[in-house]
Design an enzyme around this catalytic site. Structure first.
Site, PDB file in Angstrom:
ATOM      1  CD  GLU A 135      -3.042  -0.572  -0.048  1.00  0.00           C
ATOM      2  OE1 GLU A 135      -3.284   0.620  -0.275  1.00  0.00           O
ATOM      3  OE2 GLU A 135      -3.499  -1.493  -0.740  1.00  0.00           O
ATOM      4  CB  CYS A 142     -21.372   5.922 -14.553  1.00  0.00           C
ATOM      5  SG  CYS A 142     -20.122   7.208 -14.460  1.00  0.00           S
TER       6      CYS A 142
HETATM    7  S1  SF4 Z   1     -15.302   3.869 -16.287  1.00  0.00           S
HETATM    8 FE1  SF4 Z   1     -15.627   5.462 -14.738  1.00  0.00          FE
HETATM    9  S2  SF4 Z   1     -16.615   7.099 -15.900  1.00  0.00           S
HETATM   10 FE2  SF4 Z   1     -16.829   5.235 -17.115  1.00  0.00          FE
HETATM   11  S3  SF4 Z   1     -18.799   4.361 -16.514  1.00  0.00           S
HETATM   12 FE3  SF4 Z   1     -17.249   3.446 -15.191  1.00  0.00          FE
HETATM   13  S4  SF4 Z   1     -17.227   4.739 -13.374  1.00  0.00           S
HETATM   14 FE4  SF4 Z   1     -18.252   5.882 -14.963  1.00  0.00          FE
END
Ligand code: SF4
Length: 365
Positions: A43, A214
């Site tokens: 990490e 999204c």
């Molecule tokens: S890659 Fe990122 S921007 Fe594209 S749909 Fe997935 S979360 Fe959303």
């Protein structure tokens, strides 16, 4: 700030865990032994450094220092030597100090609470949460750079993620999405998604398990989020500079004090400084030239040049009040045919050139 009540949004963990089972990275060297020491080393190395760069460093480090006791007992020079090339050397120094604390204070066993882990040098809230979720399946939320990007895009948060209010909002969302079960896998999954799919530039949204819900994708904002750190506007100060021009076409310059802006260079006098020296000017300038802004590293300076054409009598009076004949830090300067090379501040040179090229004369209103 774009605000969203998290309870109105479906948690992302189910979709993310299904994707991780199929497409996530399961064979990274630090995934073999999910105990705190190797997870902690990985990490810390992964902060500001990509996985492919980290792998050989991690392998060398772990084979040299296979346990926290061996790291604690090592000379710092040896630790730094193994870190050479990874950069951000404070990370290595903190690793060494933290290993010594784990050995001395916790008898070589990493503590198992967020609070106690965060007392160790170099371990912040997100790193502590990663160790606890990956090693002990505690439902502790992480918020590293990858996770910030995924969550900011998923929720279409358009403000800079470094802003205090945005950080707070992202932590709340990170906690909301972290599941009670399989917390370690979820931590790995969201880090993997950020590193491999939701990349900083050109995210592969078509391959993303969060594509359907999204918000950044729905709003066409994937290339705008996360937004860059806003540039600070430097404060604006203002000054009036005086162009005193005598009947021979010469301009009065003063040498700046050795320190401060334009230190030791020749400049036009500020009206204020002339007043302070008791130098008498005609009541009104003959001309006010257009103001302009010069940018310094920490502020911008708005310069307003005022022009005074002195006739012979006025020049006499001026010399009487300024003591110019004796002064060594002031000079009458012929712009067209300078008698001596003077170090002029760049904007002053530009201004004098403009003044000369305008062919300004005493009839100018
Ligand atoms: S890659 Fe990122 S921007 Fe594209 S749909 Fe997935 S979360 Fe959303």
């Amino acid at each position: 700030m774009t605000s969203m009540n998290p309870v109105l949004v479906k948690p992302i963990h189910s979709a993310l865990l299904s994707w991780y089972d199929q497409h996530g990275r399961h064979d990274l060297p630090w995934q073999v032994d999910k105990s705190p020491y190797p997870v902690w080393i990985s990490e810390i190395m992964l902060q500001q450094t990509q996985v492919t760069t980290v792998i050989p460093y991690y392998q060398r480090f772990i084979s040299t220092f296979p346990c926290v006791e061996s790291l604690a007992a090592a000379p710092i020079d040896e630790v730094l030597h193994l870190w050479t090339g990874l950069g951000y050397y404070a990370r290595a120094r903190n690793l060494h100090k933290a290993a010594q604390q784990v050995v001395e204070v916790y008898q070589g066993i990493f503590p198992e609470t967020l609070e106690a882990l965060q007392t160790l040098p170099g371990i912040g809230r997100s790193t502590a949460a990663a160790i606890l979720s990956i090693c002990h399946q505690q439902p502790t939320a992480i918020l590293d750079g990858n996770v910030k990007r995924v969550l900011a895009r998923y929720h279409a948060i358009e403000t800079w993620t470094g802003e205090t209010a945005t950080q707070k909002q992202l932590w709340e969302l990170a906690e909301y999405h972290t599941p009670e079960k399989r917390a370690g896998d979820y931590t790995q999954a969201i880090m993997d998604l950020g590193a491999t799919i939701c990349r900083r530039s050109k995210p592969s949204c078509l391959l993303c398990p969060l594509e359907e819900s999204c918000q950044a994708l729905a709003k066409g904002l994937t290339d705008k989020i996360p937004s860059p750190k806003p540039k600070k506007t430097a404060p604006l100060k203002s000054v009036t500079l005086t162009i005193l021009c005598n009947s021979a076409g010469e301009v009065y310059l003063q040498k700046r004090p050795p320190s401060g802006i334009w230190g030791g260079l020749w400049s036009l006098p500020e009206q204020q400084s002339l007043n302070q020296e008791g130098i008498l000017l005609p009541e009104q300038p003959n001309l006010v030239m257009p103001s302009f802004i010069h940018t310094f590293s920490h502020f911008r300076l708005q310069i307003t040049p005022e022009v005074y054409f002195l006739d012979d009598l006025q020049q006499h009076e001026f010399q009487d009040s300024s003591g110019i004949m004796e002064a060594t830090d002031a000079v009458w300067y012929n712009i067209a045919q300078p008698k001596q090379a003077l170090g002029l501040a760049a904007p002053i040179k530009k201004l004098l050139d403009q003044f000369a090229n305008k062919d300004i004369n005493q009839e100018t209103p």
